[in-house]
Design an enzyme around this catalytic site. Structure first.
Site, short mmCIF file in Angstrom:
data_model
loop_
_atom_site.label_atom_id
_atom_site.label_comp_id
_atom_site.label_asym_id
_atom_site.label_seq_id
_atom_site.Cartn_x
_atom_site.Cartn_y
_atom_site.Cartn_z
N ASP A 295 36.55 43.33 40.57
CA ASP A 295 36.40 41.96 41.06
C ASP A 295 34.97 41.51 40.90
O ASP A 295 34.16 41.67 41.80
CB ASP A 295 36.82 41.92 42.54
CG ASP A 295 36.87 40.52 43.10
OD1 ASP A 295 36.93 39.56 42.31
OD2 ASP A 295 36.84 40.37 44.34
N GLU A 329 32.08 32.57 42.65
CA GLU A 329 33.46 32.38 43.10
C GLU A 329 33.65 32.94 44.49
O GLU A 329 34.40 32.38 45.31
CB GLU A 329 34.42 33.07 42.12
CG GLU A 329 35.90 32.85 42.42
CD GLU A 329 36.49 33.91 43.35
OE1 GLU A 329 37.60 33.70 43.86
OE2 GLU A 329 35.82 34.95 43.59
N GLU A 330 32.98 34.05 44.78
CA GLU A 330 33.26 34.77 46.02
C GLU A 330 32.85 34.01 47.27
O GLU A 330 33.51 34.13 48.30
CB GLU A 330 32.54 36.13 46.00
CG GLU A 330 33.03 37.10 44.93
CD GLU A 330 34.44 37.61 45.18
OE1 GLU A 330 35.10 37.15 46.14
OE2 GLU A 330 34.89 38.48 44.42
N ASP A 357 41.10 37.16 37.02
CA ASP A 357 40.43 37.50 38.28
C ASP A 357 41.40 38.27 39.18
O ASP A 357 41.58 37.94 40.35
CB ASP A 357 39.92 36.25 38.99
CG ASP A 357 39.13 36.57 40.25
OD1 ASP A 357 38.71 37.74 40.41
OD2 ASP A 357 38.94 35.67 41.09
N HIS A 428 36.65 44.01 47.28
CA HIS A 428 35.70 43.67 48.34
C HIS A 428 35.20 44.89 49.11
O HIS A 428 34.77 44.75 50.27
CB HIS A 428 36.30 42.65 49.32
CG HIS A 428 36.53 41.30 48.72
ND1 HIS A 428 37.04 40.24 49.45
CD2 HIS A 428 36.33 40.82 47.46
CE1 HIS A 428 37.14 39.16 48.68
NE2 HIS A 428 36.71 39.50 47.46
#
Length: 475
Positions: A295, A329-330, A357, A428
């Site tokens: 990610d 993006e996060e 993604d 994450h």
């Protein structure tokens, strides 16, 4: 050089993702020129390890890439250098202002006669606790709705613990069901007078690592963090035995002024209609706990490999294939919103957009969203993907987060659905590292995206525009 991998490093994949579907030889039954090219592209893609090489380079030479950090700036430089070294045209950075948040330190523990530490990670955007931390009683709920049903008298002055159990699903739908406690839990807890928020990590693993992730940017009132799934289950058991259990939480994050970053853009120019664009996106940033391999290093590798494969064909497709590596993006989607704003006047030139993604595992289905009158063109594109074992799904497709602002401008989208069965075990977390990617499986994913991009760029017609009134994301 890619070193041999130790057995047992990879988690099992769905059988369909592993099957080596036969790519028909170019001479079979006098196929069309388009079918010959698609088959050749797929054969080259499946034996290539360039996608993995891109991810390895990004993870090993840049590492974590939290927006606004030195790693973020290094990633932009890496993207520009890599695209230019590949020979892409018009390579440039489009400036973006991004949220700049630093994690600092985090500590959480059950206090008392038998104190027990818990693995914890601040949620993106969290404020800090007071210097000495917060110690308090805990009130538990399985959801925001359940928490709100408890009322302010039960919550005021306490640490809220939200404990949803995420469902594992190939399409990732369990994430959408559970993630609201991360994005909106702090707002709900603060409204009831809570002093802090803890959540069970939004993930499907049972590793003792916490999953970070962003929360709503207007949730700056109380500190918020995730604890690992094993620790969440322990805390649940302890609370079940003793409602008077107390927890200590210390977080030291800080929000800094917005920082300079950029979207990185490069093209494979079309031979006949260079002004018409097929966009393949991924996001360049990552959270800071791991090295952002799945990610979204995997997506970056897929997007760059798509461009490399298309550029290596004997002739370029009719239209331009554009790679965009989006900023942040996060933690804010600033790269996506900035690209859509800057390019709004040429939205009509964007024939279709797609984003990688969802890790490095194989594509199992394709969906789309566009003008219903162009459905037969989607059928033709799906037919080109079929030799890779990819099914056509006529349900309405969605858009990756970074291409959603283009969808809202009417740009059609393709959704290449990757197997997400194990994605939320890793995403994450500190475990998001290069060893979680299998090079041949990543190559299969890249083959799918390259086939879709080339087919859309080569076909005579297009996918029209998404009708007014249907230009909203599903989530």
């Amino acid at each position: 050089m890619i070193r041999p991998r130790a057995p047992g490093l990879l988690m099992p994949l769905v059988a369909a993702s592993l099957c080596l579907c036969t790519i028909p030889p170019a001479s079979a039954d006098s196929p069309s020129a388009e079918a010959v090219t698609a088959a050749s592209l797929q054969r080259d893609a499946l034996v290539s390890r360039h996608a993995f090489g891109f991810v390895q380079s990004l993870c090993d030479t840049v590492g974590p890439r939290l927006a606004g950090s030195p790693g973020d700036r290094a990633a932009v430089a890496w993207g520009l250098r890599t695209m230019r070294d590949m020979g892409l045209q018009g390579v440039h950075a489009e400036p973006v202002k991004v949220t700049h948040w630093e994690r600092g330190e985090g500590r959480a523990e059950i206090v008392g006669d038998s104190a027990r530490p818990m693995a914890v990670a601040a949620l993106g955007g969290s404020v800090a606790t007071p210097a000495g931390g917060i110690t308090g009683g805990v009130v538990e709920a399985a959801s925001i709705t359940e928490l709100q049903g408890l009322g302010a008298d039960a919550v005021r002055g306490k640490i809220v613990f939200l404990d949803p159990i995420m469902r594992r699903a190939r399409d990732g739908s369990g994430y959408g069901e559970a993630v609201r406690v991360r994005s909106s839990g702090a707002r709900a807890a603060q409204a009831l007078g809570a002093t802090a928020l803890l959540i069970r990590s939004i993930g499907t693993d049972h590793d003792r690592v916490a999953h970070t992730g962003g929360k709503r940017k207007d949730d700056h009132e109380i500190p918020a963090a995730a604890i690992s799934v094993p620790d969440a289950e322990m805390l649940h058991r302890v609370l079940d035995h003793d409602k008077a259990t107390r927890v200590h939480l210390l977080l030291t994050p800080r929000l800094l002024p917005d920082a300079d970053s950029a979207d990185v853009v490069g093209d494979v120019p079309g031979r006949e209609r260079p002004g018409e664009i097929v966009l393949v996106g991924a996001h360049l940033d990552s959270w800071d706990l791991g090295t952002g391999a799945i990610d979204d290093g995997a997506g970056v590798g897929i997007a760059l490999e798509t461009a490399r494969l298309v550029a290596a064909l004997p002739q370029h497709p009719r239209r331009t294939v554009r790679v965009v590596l989006f900023a942040n993006e996060e933690h804010g989607l600033e790269g996506a919103t900035t690209y859509a704003k800057v390019h709004a006047s040429e939205a009509a030139a964007h024939v279709v957009a797609t984003e990688a993604d969802f890790g490095g595992d194989a594509v199992y289905a394709v969906q789309w969203k566009g003008d219903p009158a162009a459905h037969e063109r989607f059928v033709a594109l799906a037919r080109a993907l079929a030799p890779l074992g990819i099914e056509r799904d006529d349900a309405e497709g969605g858009a990756g987060a970074d291409v959603t602002p283009l969808l809202e401008l009417g740009v059609p989208v393709l959704e290449l659905k990757q197997d997400g069965s194990r994605y939320f075990d890793i995403h994450h977390t500190a475990n998001d590292t290069l060893d979680k990617i299998d090079p041949p499986t990543l190559a299969r994913a890249a083959a799918a995206f390259a086939t879709a991009a080339w087919t859309a760029a080569e076909m005579e017609g297009d996918f029209g525009r998404i009708p007014e009134g249907q230009r909203k994301a599903r989530w």
